[in-house]
Write a protein that holds these residues in place. Structure first.
Motif, PDB file in Angstrom:
ATOM      1  N   ASN A 158       0.853  -1.184   0.000  1.00  0.00           N
ATOM      2  CA  ASN A 158       0.000   0.000   0.000  1.00  0.00           C
ATOM      3  C   ASN A 158       0.892   1.238   0.000  1.00  0.00           C
ATOM      4  OD1 ASN A 158       0.909   0.212   2.673  1.00  0.00           O
ATOM      5  ND2 ASN A 158      -0.957  -0.716   3.506  1.00  0.00           N
ATOM      6  N   ASP A 159       0.291   2.415   0.071  1.00  0.00           N
ATOM      7  CA  ASP A 159       1.069   3.650   0.043  1.00  0.00           C
ATOM      8  C   ASP A 159       2.054   3.725   1.207  1.00  0.00           C
ATOM      9  OD1 ASP A 159      -0.443   4.242  -2.154  1.00  0.00           O
ATOM     10  OD2 ASP A 159      -1.105   6.205  -1.452  1.00  0.00           O
ATOM     11  N   SER A 164       0.128   2.347  -5.817  1.00  0.00           N
ATOM     12  CA  SER A 164       0.886   2.672  -4.602  1.00  0.00           C
ATOM     13  C   SER A 164       2.358   2.894  -4.906  1.00  0.00           C
ATOM     14  CB  SER A 164       0.729   1.553  -3.562  1.00  0.00           C
ATOM     15  OG  SER A 164      -0.581   1.549  -3.034  1.00  0.00           O
ATOM     16  N   SER A 206       3.939   6.562  -4.097  1.00  0.00           N
ATOM     17  CA  SER A 206       5.028   6.611  -3.119  1.00  0.00           C
ATOM     18  C   SER A 206       6.330   7.075  -3.752  1.00  0.00           C
ATOM     19  CB  SER A 206       5.220   5.223  -2.495  1.00  0.00           C
ATOM     20  OG  SER A 206       4.012   4.771  -1.917  1.00  0.00           O
TER      21      SER A 206
END
Length: 350
Positions: A69-70, A99, A103
């Motif tokens: 995830n992020d 993600s 990021s």
């Protein structure tokens, strides 16, 4: 990193000192990916790998996380930034994962992000059902010049407009095309290097984290020794794979013709094989862009150098002089100089 509420394990980042030092002799292209762990506690193993001039996998960093995830990818890139500097020459390649993109741009503001060619091809086959036209997509993605890219794209557009729309308007040429990419992918168009890494550790993914990392250190410690010994026993100026490319380019240059129609110092025009390329030896650029991206004399640069230096020793020396230093045997040996040990090196804060 642990959960402050219940003390449970969340993230673990790992990089080997030998790989950190050796990365200075790698192409500035990093492939990142994530693979599921099948042990008792599950999780995902994030990885960052480089590719050497012999196209070997070169480990950079790993991170065990609870899920992709992020938050997990942001931490991974934050720690990676300690060992891989954020600079305009750096390129990071990945699959199309929201993600990863979010990021990456949150942490790396100067580097470039590209999508891997193979992953896009698989998605096009599944979603647009265009397997019979994939050869055009691959030709577009690998094309060095804008003209070559445009010719293949227009043909694809005439045969499968839906695919062309996705590539141009949904993804954007700059994400997957070598010709349009804003940075330099150094001819690394896909991340099968990360897939190869995942396949190496197919069995280990069922075991505890400590076993996985020890297995990585052992297997790639052996690879480091083998690669250092292999090249160390040769007498080439460049690594064997680079020498082969130079020989092929030199052979292809035999069918070309070069001239200096304007009489400008260092500026030449090369004709042949339905391509006209302009070469500037002083600025070390070629309009066909293969030389600019691969950093090794292409056939157009080869013929230009032969025009300037003749067929003697100076011509041979100029070929190596116009190539990127990372292709040298010496640079390759330095990349594998330090041996991977079983002691694990961690960044502060983990």
């Amino acid at each position: 990193m642990v959960n402050r509420m219940d003390g449970s394990f969340v993230y673990y980042f790992l990089a080997f000192g030998a790989c950190i030092r050796g990365n200075f002799h790698m192409r500035k292209v990093i492939a990142v990916d994530g693979t599921y762990l099948y042990g008792k506690y599950g999780g995902v193993l994030l990885s960052a790998v480089a590719q050497g001039t012999k196209n070997h996998i070169f480990l950079m960093a790993f991170c065990v996380v609870d899920k992709e995830n992020d938050a997990s990818w942001t931490l991974f890139f934050q720690k990676l930034k300690f060992i891989i500097e954020d600079e305009p020459d750096l390129c990071v390649i990945s699959e199309r994962h929201i993600s990863i993109a979010n990021s990456f741009f949150r942490v790396y503001s100067r580097a470039h992000h590209g999508l891997r060619m193979r992953h896009l091809a698989e998605n096009l086959c599944i979603n647009q059902h265009c397997r019979e036209y994939l050869y055009l997509f691959y030709a577009e993605a690998k094309a060095y010049s804008f003209d070559e890219f445009s010719d293949n794209f227009m043909e694809l557009k005439s045969k499968c407009s839906e695919v062309a729309h996705v590539l141009e308007n949904v993804l954007g040429f700059e994400k997957w095309s070598s010709a349009h990419f804003s940075g330099n992918r150094n001819d690394v168009m896909t991340t099968n290097i990360t897939e190869s890494l995942n396949s190496i550790f197919m069995d280990e993914r069922e075991y505890p984290v400590s076993y996985i990392f020890n297995s990585i250190a052992k297997k790639f410690g052996e690879k480091f020794r083998e690669r250092h010994a292999f090249v160390g026993g040769k007498e080439n100026i460049f690594v064997p794979s680079a020498e082969r490319i130079l020989r092929d380019n030199k052979s292809a240059s035999d069918s070309l013709y070069v001239g200096n129609p304007k009489g400008v110092l260092g500026e030449y025009t090369v004709f042949g094989n339905n391509v006209t390329a302009k070469v500037n030896l002083l600025e070390r650029i070629c309009s066909y862009r293969k030389f600019d991206l691969v950093k090794m004399p292409c056939e157009h640069m080869m013929e230009t150098l032969r025009e300037k230096y003749g067929d003697g020793e100076d011509y041979g020396n100029s070929i190596y002089d116009y190539s990127f230093p990372i292709y040298k045997d010496e640079s390759y040996l330095l990349a594998y100089l330090k041996q991977l040990t079983w002691s694990l090196w961690r960044l502060n804060g983990l």
